[in-house]
Design an enzyme around this catalytic site. Structure first.
Site, PDB file in Angstrom:
ATOM      1  NE  ARG A  10      -4.402  -0.836   0.114  1.00  0.00           N
ATOM      2  CZ  ARG A  10      -4.625  -1.897  -0.654  1.00  0.00           C
ATOM      3  NH1 ARG A  10      -3.663  -2.353  -1.442  1.00  0.00           N
ATOM      4  NH2 ARG A  10      -5.802  -2.485  -0.659  1.00  0.00           N
ATOM      5  CD  GLU A  46      -2.510   3.586  -5.080  1.00  0.00           C
ATOM      6  OE1 GLU A  46      -1.323   3.283  -4.903  1.00  0.00           O
ATOM      7  OE2 GLU A  46      -3.393   2.757  -5.348  1.00  0.00           O
ATOM      8  CG  HIS A  87      -2.977  -0.383  -6.673  1.00  0.00           C
ATOM      9  ND1 HIS A  87      -3.313   0.315  -5.542  1.00  0.00           N
ATOM     10  CD2 HIS A  87      -3.148  -1.699  -6.355  1.00  0.00           C
ATOM     11  CE1 HIS A  87      -3.686  -0.520  -4.586  1.00  0.00           C
ATOM     12  NE2 HIS A  87      -3.591  -1.759  -5.058  1.00  0.00           N
TER      13      HIS A  87
HETATM   14  C1  DGY Z   1      -5.842  -5.479  -2.853  1.00  0.00           C
HETATM   15  O1  DGY Z   1      -6.574  -6.443  -3.081  1.00  0.00           O
HETATM   16  O2  DGY Z   1      -5.710  -5.023  -1.717  1.00  0.00           O
HETATM   17  C2  DGY Z   1      -5.137  -4.899  -4.010  1.00  0.00           C
HETATM   18  O3  DGY Z   1      -4.229  -3.921  -3.627  1.00  0.00           O
HETATM   19  C3  DGY Z   1      -6.129  -4.351  -5.001  1.00  0.00           C
HETATM   20  O4  DGY Z   1      -6.670  -3.192  -4.473  1.00  0.00           O
END
Ligand code: DGY
Length: 328
Positions: free
Chosen positions: A240, A269, A287
């Site tokens: 993240r 982001e 992402h």
């Molecule tokens: C998640 O599943 O957490 C991925 O980062 C997609 O958002």
């Protein structure tokens, strides 16, 4: 009896919306607008449930404005966009999509780490720019991946899947840091060593970050942590934004404090820190770690299955806060 109303807050596979429509009055968002908090709140009027992604924030104020809301189903494994305490206090079920994306995300994390170490993006830009005029012994040389020390920060399901790729496929020495140590039965086949965060930073050749984001992990990697790393090391983040201090990382890359970074996630982001866009030794992706056709479909199907179960009195497959069941 009228069907319960639900919001599908982002565009999603039409088959998944159709599946939901068999159970609910569905308001969808085929234009894929990113709703402001006020727009999301307006859309939730009269809704019993909501299919969301990481872009929608579910907090106490939103829940208080919609006491009829019973379930929020995230199409993501990470759920830092949901205030789970606020859901617990109001008896609202929150769900996520674990497991279905583990291997796909690990594939991508490993690929991004390799692209970072072997300078694939940087050298491709050089070639496309017409700058390749001759072979040279030191052109885009970088560290090896095979046999190197793989450091994993956050040894959950995805971290273990990346460790498997490194240990079994590339002969890497695996070390990790995590809130808790894995069972010996999980460590042994990977030869994985549990170490302190400081030792991980000091000794990893390739650091891969796969820990969840929370207030406690905000800027877990900042200037002080980057200063501990080897100048030849790489850092890859598929977890993240916000775990890494992007401004400090851009400075470390510019100063060659570390060799290179691979980033799939960013603070704030889809905005990207402008300094990251100007340093050459970083691979940037939007992402997409879970973005295989089968996995994104699996995530959407699981989020839909959670919403259907939650609002039809069945047990949802992957609840985050099962203690609120059965729903009011
Ligand atoms: C998640 O599943 O957490 C991925 O980062 C997609 O958002």
């Amino acid at each position: 009896m009228p069907k319960p109303a639900v919001l599908v807050a982002r565009a999603v596979f039409p088959e998944v919306t159709a599946r939901l429509a068999a159970h609910f009055e569905v308001e969808s968002n085929s234009a894929d607008t990113i709703f402001t908090p006020a727009e999301l709140s307006a859309k939730l009027v009269g809704k019993a449930g909501c299919f969301i992604t990481g872009s929608e924030r579910i907090d106490a104020a939103l829940l208080d404005a919609h006491p009829q809301l019973r379930a929020v189903c995230n199409m993501a494994v990470g759920y830092n966009n949901i205030d789970v305490e606020a859901c617990n206090a109001r008896g609202v079920l929150a769900t996520n999509t674990p497991d279905v994306l583990t291997e796909t995300t690990a594939d991508f994390g490993f690929a991004l780490m390799m692209a970072t170490a072997r300078r694939i993006a940087e050298s491709e830009h050089f070639l496309r720019a017409g700058q390749w005029t001759k072979w040279a012994y030191d052109m885009f040389i970088g560290p090896d991946v095979h046999g190197a020390t793989l450091g994993i920060l956050g040894m959950g399901r995805i971290g273990q899947a990346i460790a498997r790729r490194g240990a079994l496929g590339f002969g890497m020495k695996v070390m990790y840091h995590n809130r808790s140590r894995l069972d010996a039965a999980l460590e042994a086949p990977l030869g994985a060593r549990y170490v302190s965060k400081e030792q991980l930073l000091r000794e990893a050749d390739h650091l891969v970050i796969v820990m969840p984001y929370s207030a406690a992990s905000h800027h877990a990697i900042g200037a002080a942590e980057l200063a501990l790393m080897k100048p030849s090391a790489t850092l890859t983040n598929v977890a993240r934004g916000g775990i890494v201090d992007d401004a400090a990382l851009a400075q470390a890359l510019r100063d060659r404090r570390i060799a290179a970074a691979g980033l799939d996630v960013f603070e704030g982001e889809p905005k990207v820190h402008p300094d990251l866009l100007t340093v050459p030794n970083v691979v940037l992706t939007p992402h997409i770690a879970s973005a295989s056709v089968a996995t994104r479909r699996g995530m959407a199907d699981l989020a839909a299955a959670n919403l259907i179960a939650a609002l039809t009195g069945a047990v949802p497959p992957t609840p985050i806060n099962p203690q609120v069941l059965p729903l009011k």
